[in-house]
Design an enzyme around this catalytic site. Sequence first.
Site, PDB file in Angstrom:
ATOM      1  N   LYS A  55      21.951 -12.912  15.156  1.00 31.58           N
ATOM      2  CA  LYS A  55      21.770 -13.850  15.712  1.00 31.58           C
ATOM      3  C   LYS A  55      20.838 -14.011  16.451  1.00 31.58           C
ATOM      4  O   LYS A  55      21.067 -12.600  17.517  1.00 31.58           O
ATOM      5  CB  LYS A  55      22.269 -15.214  15.696  1.00 31.58           C
ATOM      6  CG  LYS A  55      23.351 -15.178  14.258  1.00 31.58           C
ATOM      7  CD  LYS A  55      23.086 -16.116  13.183  1.00 31.58           C
ATOM      8  CE  LYS A  55      23.084 -16.317  12.049  1.00 31.58           C
ATOM      9  NZ  LYS A  55      24.588 -16.330  11.263  1.00 31.58           N
TER      10      LYS A  55
HETATM   11  C1  LIG Z   1      25.401 -16.730  10.450  1.00 33.61           C
HETATM   12  C2  LIG Z   1      25.525 -18.411   9.598  1.00 33.61           C
HETATM   13  C3  LIG Z   1      26.829 -18.745   9.674  1.00 33.61           C
HETATM   14  C4  LIG Z   1      28.098 -18.531  10.421  1.00 33.61           C
HETATM   15  O1  LIG Z   1      27.870 -17.854  11.508  1.00 33.61           O
HETATM   16  P1  LIG Z   1      29.529 -17.372  11.904  1.00 33.61           P
HETATM   17  O2  LIG Z   1      28.940 -17.421  13.752  1.00 33.61           O
HETATM   18  O3  LIG Z   1      28.785 -16.062  11.642  1.00 33.61           O
HETATM   19  O4  LIG Z   1      30.009 -17.736  11.610  1.00 33.61           O
HETATM   20  C5  LIG Z   1      26.403 -19.865   9.600  1.00 33.61           C
HETATM   21  N1  LIG Z   1      25.534 -20.728   8.498  1.00 33.61           N
HETATM   22  C6  LIG Z   1      24.083 -20.311   8.776  1.00 33.61           C
HETATM   23  C7  LIG Z   1      22.930 -20.635   8.447  1.00 33.61           C
HETATM   24  C8  LIG Z   1      24.444 -18.675   9.625  1.00 33.61           C
HETATM   25  O5  LIG Z   1      23.232 -18.129   9.270  1.00 33.61           O
END
Ligand SMILES: *Cc1c(COP(=O)(O)O)cnc(C)c1O
Length: 399
Positions: free
Chosen positions: A189
């Site tokens: 991210k």
């Molecule tokens: C990555 C992601 C999540 C989950 O994030 P985590 O921190 O891995 O639990 C939720 N929603 C979207 C749109 C994502 O891309």
Amino acid sequence: MSERAPIPFHRSSIGREEIDEVVATLESGWLTTGPRADRFEREFRAYADAPQAVAVNSCTAALHLALVSLGIGPGDEVITTPLTFCATVNTILHAGATPLLADVGPDGNIDPESIRQALTARTRAVVPVHLAGLPCAMDEIWRLAGAHGLKVIEDAAHAAGARYRGRPIGAACSEPRSDAAAFSFYATKNLTAGEGGMLTTGNAEIARRARSLTLHGISRDAWSRRGRRASWRYEVVEPGFKYNLSDLHAAIGLHQLRKLESFIERRAELARLYGELLGDVDEIETPRDAAGRRHTWHLYMVRLRLEALEIDRAEFVERLAERGVGSGVHFIPIPLHPAYRSLAGCAPERCPRALEMYPRLVSLPMYPGLRNDEVERVAAEVKAVVRSARKAVTVPVGV
Ligand SMILES: *Cc1c(COP(=O)(O)O)cnc(C)c1O
């Protein structure tokens, strides 16, 4: 086949500061939730201009906690988008509620008009996802929520640093506002802690409940128990979860947060460069910014004009990989996963526009460490693949 070094879909941007902070954390002897998680929480709260923030170990945890803390459960319906990661829908199911899919608009984000059409008497909340880091049409969503008594929980997994009409996503200081926002600090991210997440809210009661549920439903966490009034006594006030963020992860997140503004500026530069280089390729649609919204450019999602190409998206991705360029697809729409097939609220008929868009989606490399010459190379390889797959123009007979 290219002789040059491949360009991966993702590279993390970890510097000396993150490494030194992790080492200092290890040397401090306090590894789990403690002073660094606390500091990260405070600094993120200030950055997002949010009255309350609760650091957790994933965005999935933040979404789940937001739903549960808002009292959403069995018998309640929650509307969300089909073009998202499975976590958005899984957490609705884990809360015991029923997911209802709306459809997407031309920008790939949830379409407010389709939210309105999906509403029933049981609908309690809506979970918009700021896809790729482009804020959703929040004014329309807030208006609908106000008119129908819905809670709004933003899935801001891509949107740390995004802004809507000048206010940070996750801010909850003034009306209209959402009830909560959930951020992800997963490895890929735009702000990473390796793993991690944050729940922001303007509601002190929701924050208090979420904080308690983060650590088993215990009324105080290990850090405050370590303080001067330390005591062996604690109470489990409701059966909670194990969602706390460790100091080891917070150590990384702290420094990523301090770099986030420069990361986003660099991503915007890269997006502009991609736009210049690919804007005139007829077979590719490049993504656009929207007025009044600050895009984080977490992802650079282009769309193929399949009608102009002899190959499908899988072949496009394959040929790009052969030329040394990594790419991804965001996302396989919810109705296409076997897990949701039996759910009427996740039926494919609910979201024809998302299903039409899906076979055309390709995400190109996008990260602060990507160099301009690498973007030029990606664009050149994309153009080469397009050239190799361009449909012959059929000239009508008699012309
Ligand atoms: C990555 C992601 C999540 C989950 O994030 P985590 O921190 O891995 O639990 C939720 N929603 C979207 C749109 C994502 O891309």
